[in-house]
Enzyme design. Sequence first.
Site, PDB file in Angstrom:
ATOM      1  N   GLU A  13       0.871  -1.171   0.000  1.00 49.43           N
ATOM      2  CA  GLU A  13       0.000   0.000   0.000  1.00 49.43           C
ATOM      3  C   GLU A  13       0.910   1.224   0.000  1.00 49.43           C
ATOM      4  OE1 GLU A  13      -3.057  -0.222  -0.568  1.00 49.43           O
ATOM      5  OE2 GLU A  13      -3.179  -2.391  -0.333  1.00 49.43           O
ATOM      6  N   CYS A  65      -2.111   9.053   2.693  1.00 50.60           N
ATOM      7  CA  CYS A  65      -1.652   8.471   1.425  1.00 50.60           C
ATOM      8  C   CYS A  65      -2.598   8.761   0.276  1.00 50.60           C
ATOM      9  CB  CYS A  65      -1.439   6.963   1.575  1.00 50.60           C
ATOM     10  SG  CYS A  65      -2.906   6.060   2.128  1.00 50.60           S
TER      11      CYS A  65
END
Length: 472
Positions: A217, A251
């Site tokens: 990720e 993110c």
Amino acid sequence: MDTPFSPIDSLRPSFERLRAAQLAHISTYAERREALDRLGLAVRRHRDALVQACSEDFGRRAPLETLGADVMVTLDEIKHARKHLRRWMRPTRRAVNLTFKPARAEMRYAPLGVVGIVSPWNYPFQLALVPMVNALAAGNRVMIKPSEFTPKVSALMARLLAEVFPPDQVVLVQGDADLAAAFTQLPFDHLLFTGSTAVGRHVMAAAAPNLTPVTLELGGKSPTLIAPDYPVEHAADRIAFGKCFNAGQTCVAPDYVLVPRAKRDAFVSALMASFARRYPTLADNPDYTAVVNSRQATRLRDWIAEARARGTEVLQYLPAGETLPTGVEIVPPTVLLDPPLDCQAMQQEIFGPVLPVISYDSHDAALAFILARDKPLAFYPFDRDKTRLARSLDRISAGTVCVNDVIIQFGQDELPVGGVGASGMGHYHGHAGFLTFSKSMPVMYQSRLNGMFLFDAPYSDLARRAVAWLTR
């Protein structure tokens, strides 16, 4: 001469204990659900301590952001897993080819074994515990290496998890980058890493000798595209929310904005007005989160200074008369107007409250701008024209998409989180997380009465005629 004791040697006993426990016993549905219940109670019990720990680690973190993004998202994931776990664990029927009937087939979901999780500092609680919930729901044992940049939260998680789980079910280890590197070299049955693209490459290389499957990720430069006729005031207000939440240390935060050239100034004015409405003060405002440490804050300030030195107009929101405090890394919301495309702020993921605004002359040119770059973790189109929006979604490949808003897709239980290309690989959250940490095991059951004898050598005329007919 004695062999030096390496970081990986300190991890081996914990890893082997988890593996031995997994080989000895596969948890039942009742055991998994009971573990999730205990975890949920512990999270609620330590809620206020977590708010305090996050604030200490960041220097200042908005309590609501910790409660919303770390506590609430984790509790929602636990609740969702408990609700659907029995159905997820149940074998699912699969069709059998006509020529093999009356055999039957199904897909079973077996735990992988021992799962490793390397979590980052920006959401230090949620990004460690949500994948852990997925892994436990799938029946695995778990080993976690949290970020060394949020030590207070890591210590709190260690205490919380020790209260809930025995040491042969969940282990949290604390240490620096050397320990993290050793952690990724363990022969996990699956390894999930959340962090930067650069470090993700090292993680994948470390896992390769053990053939450990990885979920990465990562991040990247998530674009926001404002359509020519979309109201810029609404777009600016939602983008301001996403860029300032957790001081942009997310993110999936909008990394840069593409806006029609004729509307750029109106958009920027609306953006600055939204900053002012949300944060009447910055210096002592508990709702505005600090950058996590001086290293990250210095990086952001250097990138702003580089853009300014190269002729970029820089707009920074700072209420009149305020002086930013010392000892806390406050970086004000900052806008870079059409910066050079080769400056650091346009080459690297920003991960902070700095927003480049790029003017475009046509919608197709804006799409081409995005397509010329690495595939992002998130894409944010602001568009109410269904035909044009569908064309954008057809052309842009991203890890996640949210239309006419930002970042809220990350908290949806039924929408998996995962990147593509440079922004990562694999998925988790909800059912997708259960499947990531399970082996989907095909099983075929042969019927006592079947026709397979026809295909035994020596082959009969009947077998030859049957095959000829089936392949005609």
